[in-house]
Design an enzyme around this catalytic site. Structure first.
Site, mmCIF file in Angstrom:
data_model
loop_
_atom_site.group_PDB
_atom_site.id
_atom_site.type_symbol
_atom_site.label_atom_id
_atom_site.label_comp_id
_atom_site.label_asym_id
_atom_site.label_seq_id
_atom_site.Cartn_x
_atom_site.Cartn_y
_atom_site.Cartn_z
ATOM 1 C CD GLU A 1 49.660 8.273 9.056
ATOM 2 O OE1 GLU A 1 50.392 7.973 10.235
ATOM 3 O OE2 GLU A 1 49.298 7.294 8.400
ATOM 4 C CG ASP B 1 38.145 9.947 24.590
ATOM 5 O OD1 ASP B 1 38.253 8.941 23.771
ATOM 6 O OD2 ASP B 1 37.177 10.668 24.214
ATOM 7 N N GLY C 1 58.252 3.417 13.091
ATOM 8 C CA GLY C 1 58.727 4.641 13.523
ATOM 9 C C GLY C 1 58.868 6.003 12.404
ATOM 10 C CG MET D 1 50.073 -0.916 16.549
ATOM 11 S SD MET D 1 48.960 0.297 16.047
ATOM 12 C CE MET D 1 49.426 0.567 14.445
ATOM 13 C CG LEU E 1 46.851 5.017 25.795
ATOM 14 C CD1 LEU E 1 47.412 6.274 25.867
ATOM 15 C CD2 LEU E 1 47.819 3.832 25.894
ATOM 16 C CG HIS F 1 43.058 6.551 13.296
ATOM 17 N ND1 HIS F 1 43.279 5.413 13.616
ATOM 18 C CD2 HIS F 1 42.119 6.457 12.204
ATOM 19 C CE1 HIS F 1 42.486 4.302 12.740
ATOM 20 N NE2 HIS F 1 41.684 5.011 12.134
ATOM 21 C CE LYS G 1 54.764 13.958 -0.388
ATOM 22 N NZ LYS G 1 54.271 14.581 -1.222
ATOM 23 C CG ASP H 1 41.198 4.890 16.485
ATOM 24 O OD1 ASP H 1 42.566 5.257 17.336
ATOM 25 O OD2 ASP H 1 41.261 3.912 16.115
ATOM 26 C CG ASN I 1 53.519 9.241 11.617
ATOM 27 O OD1 ASN I 1 53.241 10.382 11.438
ATOM 28 N ND2 ASN I 1 53.038 8.056 11.470
#
Ligand code: GAR
Length: 203
Positions: A176, A143, A12, A92, A95, A111, A174, A147, A14
């Site tokens: 990201e 979508d 976590g 991870m 969807l 990503h 860093k 990726d 991000n």
């Protein structure tokens, strides 16, 4: 004020950057909840520390995706909290229809590679071993491809001769933390249009 949610499976960092950027006003949104498919995810702990609702939803029988009944529970949790934008941050799982339909155009992902190069997992190592001279990170709409949705923003970092995969991953991470905030702000502002695959800023 728009409601956002973060879905995360792991440590976590991000998420942490998003929380801090909400707290310091760099993102003007309410973080309605953090949802994880891992009960012991550090991301949930980080959320609790900041007084943010941390929700574990049992991911069911599959390793890399959610069966429809389970995915519908994720949809329900997000709808119950009136979430406008779903941010995947190291979530991870691939969807599928329930989430992609309920939140069409409102799910974004970060990503750790310059897509369309190196989709999938462990990509900092794969880029390093391939011998690329630049890698980076990408924020994109989610979508039904892996990726593969329209790219919102990217940034490149160099791969240096004395790097290791871990050093490269840290350099990418860093960036990201910086570009995810930029992308969230752009999407929340609504000041963009999607032309084919191209996400174009409008003023
Ligand atoms: C990040 O590097 C993110 O880009 C990556 O997982 C890491 C999560 O780190 N996501 C993917 O690889 C998705 N395909 P974090 O939990 O510290 O934010």
């Amino acid at each position: 004020m728009k409601n956002i949610a973060v879905l995360a499976s792991g440590r976590g960092t991000n998420l942490q950057a998003i929380i801090e950027n909400i707290e310091n006003g760099s993102i003007q949104a309410h973080l309605a909840c953090v949802i994880s498919d891992k009960q012991d995810a550090q991301a949930l702990e980080r959320a609790r520390k900041h007084g943010i609702e941390a929700v574990y939803i049992d991911p069911g029988p599959k390793k890399t995706w959610l069966i429809p009944e389970v995915e519908q529970r994720y949809v329900q949790a997000l709808q119950d909290r009136q979430v406008d934008l779903v941010c995947l941050a190291g979530f991870m799982r691939i969807l599928k229809k329930p989430l992609l339909t309920a939140f069409a155009g409102r799910i974004i992902n970060i990503h750790p590679a310059l897509l369309p190069s190196f989709p999938g997992l462990d990509v900092q190592r794969k880029a390093f071993e391939y011998g690329v001279k630049f890698s980076g990170c990408t924020v994109h709409f989610v979508d039904d491809t892996v990726d593969g949705g329209p790219i919102i923003t990217q940034t490149a970092v160099p791969v240096l001769d004395d790097d290791t995969p871990d050093i490269l991953a840290a350099r990418i991470l860093k960036e990201e933390h910086r570009i995810y905030t930029e992308a969230i702000n752009l999407v929340l502002s609504g000041k963009y249009k999607i032309d084919g695959r191209r996400v174009i800023k409008i003023s």
